[in-house]
Design an enzyme around this catalytic site. Structure first.
Site, short mmCIF file in Angstrom:
data_model
loop_
_atom_site.label_atom_id
_atom_site.label_comp_id
_atom_site.label_asym_id
_atom_site.label_seq_id
_atom_site.Cartn_x
_atom_site.Cartn_y
_atom_site.Cartn_z
CG ASP A 1 -0.20 -0.15 2.62
OD1 ASP A 1 0.98 -0.41 2.55
OD2 ASP A 1 -0.80 0.30 3.43
CG HIS B 1 20.27 4.77 -19.57
ND1 HIS B 1 19.17 4.79 -20.27
CD2 HIS B 1 20.72 6.11 -19.68
CE1 HIS B 1 19.14 5.88 -21.00
NE2 HIS B 1 20.23 6.67 -20.69
CG ASP C 1 23.61 11.79 -17.00
OD1 ASP C 1 22.88 12.55 -16.71
OD2 ASP C 1 23.53 11.31 -18.02
CG ASP D 1 20.44 15.51 -18.62
OD1 ASP D 1 21.16 14.91 -17.85
OD2 ASP D 1 19.94 15.02 -19.64
CG HIS E 1 24.96 8.72 -26.39
ND1 HIS E 1 25.29 10.04 -26.61
CD2 HIS E 1 25.87 8.30 -25.42
CE1 HIS E 1 26.06 10.32 -25.65
NE2 HIS E 1 26.62 9.39 -25.01
CG HIS F 1 18.03 14.83 -24.34
ND1 HIS F 1 17.44 15.44 -23.29
CD2 HIS F 1 19.04 14.25 -23.79
CE1 HIS F 1 18.31 15.32 -22.28
NE2 HIS F 1 19.31 14.28 -22.50
CG HIS G 1 15.42 11.85 -22.66
ND1 HIS G 1 15.60 10.30 -22.41
CD2 HIS G 1 16.44 12.15 -22.24
CE1 HIS G 1 16.71 10.12 -21.96
NE2 HIS G 1 17.68 11.16 -21.85
CD GLU H 1 23.34 13.78 -23.07
OE1 GLU H 1 23.57 12.90 -22.49
OE2 GLU H 1 21.97 14.00 -23.20
CE1 TYR I 1 29.79 7.24 -21.78
CE2 TYR I 1 29.21 7.36 -24.51
CZ TYR I 1 29.00 7.67 -22.97
OH TYR I 1 28.36 8.71 -22.99
NE ARG J 1 26.20 10.94 -20.35
CZ ARG J 1 26.18 9.65 -19.92
NH1 ARG J 1 26.85 8.80 -20.45
NH2 ARG J 1 25.72 9.28 -18.92
CD GLU K 1 23.45 15.42 -20.08
OE1 GLU K 1 23.79 14.57 -19.16
OE2 GLU K 1 22.61 15.50 -20.72
N1 GLY Z 1 20.31 11.53 -18.00
C1 GLY Z 1 20.00 11.13 -19.43
C2 GLY Z 1 20.40 11.73 -20.50
O1 GLY Z 1 21.61 12.26 -20.29
O2 GLY Z 1 20.05 11.57 -21.67
MN MN Z 2 20.83 14.17 -21.24
MN MN Z 3 22.36 13.21 -18.63
#
Ligand code: GLY
Ligand code: MN
Ligand code: MN
Length: 429
Positions: A31, A234, A251, A262, A341, A345, A352, A376, A380, A397, A399
């Protein structure tokens, strides 16, 4: 501001009716519920924070153009779950022309649909709600012999709302910038508190403490990935110990009043980049900076993406990681083993965020002022036989969040360093 948004939508729907429910409250286990987060489209149009609510825009309806269905006041329930705006509050504080208890939805909606040409709804988002819309439509149709017309079309409303959401208004820009400042502060704090022997979840706690202290939640599960874990895009286990000599990729972004930020930064656990880490980092940083420098109204999303790909391909060839020529690396997509990637975005109420990336003819969309996006790029280098061991486990990365303007990118996340000497200086302090 939600009033102007509703006005714009009312104009678009003409002789239709728009029905936009908020998100259901999700059960976590037994619950226990997750903390409530409204549906982004619903909140964009209403600023109404409670669950069990539906916004109806019905131009020219007797009750008014904007009708909000929500939970009625209930002193007994409010003792357990907190204050409700109620019917009066929906009108007085949230600008509804009329409000009804959510329990009246089934009895009121068919009447509101009568004599309208189209129903605009969030088709496909909440299956139970879609089924109710069809039921209301059928009830309206059954009244046809009494002289009523039923809507002949159901139209997905998302594109209308999402195009509005893509172009941020001043209050939205202010909120994203505020969230971004808090995130940047949290990432600085993480760099300053990091020590070998700590754990990823302790670093997560340091970051999220800063978010919470400023009234924010996380915009998405924080990725705190040391060493080879950074090669899992991720990674959210955040369970390992931080080793001396490894990099740490964080991240993490704060969410404020349903607006996301982000940020990703990658830094050495012990405060000093090794020669190999430095070499790869410089490539990612150059790719990121050149992409940011490309952002301005009139450029295309793909222009911004391509400059990062070109820079990363050249860098990987120079480092001897890609063992082919530039043309071949680009043609074959060989670089995607190490950079798999997209450049970034749209950013907004959803991390996103919504909005098309392609124009109607399928081409890459041109950037326009007041779009918000992330930049970003990353490299890798997961352990593999093709890769010299000295590179194994380096995942980087970087970003930032940028606002598109006529003249260029306005970076909202620059309070946290990304140049190597600035990071090392901050961590040594
Ligand atoms: N944190 C997800 C991205 O960077 O797109
Ligand atoms: Mn991002
Ligand atoms: Mn991110």
């Amino acid at each position: 501001m939600s009033k102007e948004r509703r006005a714009k939508l009312l104009e678009s729907i003409g002789d239709g009716i728009a029905i936009v429910p908020t998100a259901p409250h999700q059960r976590r286990n037994s619950d226990v519920l997750y903390p409530y987060r409204p549906d982004s489209d619903f909140y964009f149009l209403t600023h109404f924070p409670e669950p069990e609510a539906v916004a109806v825009l019905a131009p020219g309806a007797d009750a008014g153009d904007y009708i909000l269905f929500c939970r009625a006041r209930d002193p007994a329930k409010e003792i357990w779950d907190g204050h409700r705006a109620g019917i009066e509050g929906a009108i007085e504080h949230y600008g509804a022309d009329a409000a009804y208890p959510i329990s009246d939805l089934d009895s009121v909606l068919p009447g509101l649909m009568a004599n309208r040409e189209r129903v605009y709804c969030t088709l496909g988002r909440y299956a139970d709600f879609d089924a109710r819309i069809v039921r209301w439509l059928n009830q309206t149709r059954r009244q046809i012999r009494t002289g009523i017309n039923a809507p002949g079309e159901i139209i997905e409303i998302s594109e209308l709302i999402h195009e509005m959401r893509l172009f941020k208004q001043p209050d939205e820009i202010e909120t994203i910038m505020h969230a971004a400042r808090i995130s940047a502060q949290a990432h600085r704090h993480a760099m300053q508190s990091c020590r070998p022997g700590m754990t990823e979840y302790q670093m997560q706690a340091e970051i999220e403490y800063c978010f919470a202290k400023h009234g924010c939640t996380t915009a998405y599960p924080s990725i705190v990935a040391s060493g080879v874990n950074a090669c899992i895009l991720h990674y959210v286990d955040n369970s390992d110990e931080l080793s001396d000599g490894d990099l740490l990729l964080i991240d993490a972004g704060a969410e404020l009043d349903c607006y996301a930020s982000d940020i990703t930064r990658t830094f050495p656990v012990n405060g000093r980049f090794s020669a190999c880490q430095r070499a790869v980092y410089e490539v990612v940083l150059e790719a990121q900076q050149r992409s940011i420098d490309t952002v301005r109204a009139g450029k295309r999303y793909d222009d911004v993406a391509q400059i990062a790909i070109d820079t990363i391909v050249d860098g990987l060839i120079d480092l001897g990681i890609l063992k082919c020529g530039r043309h071949e690396a680009l043609e074959s997509g060989a670089y995607k083993t190490y950079y798999m990637h997209k450049i970034g975005h749209w950013l907004g109420m959803d991390v996103h965020d919504v909005g098309a990336y392609r124009n109607k003819s399928g081409g890459s969309r041109k950037l326009e002022p007041n779009m918000y996006m992330t930049i970003e790029p990353g490299i890798y280098l997961a352990p593999s036989d093709e890769l010299d061991e000295k590179w194994h486990g380096i995942g980087i990365r970087i970003e930032d969040d940028v606002l598109v303007t006529e003249n260029g990118a306005r970076v909202s996340t620059s309070d946290v360093p990304k140049k190597i000497d600035e990071i090392e200086h901050l961590m040594a302090g």
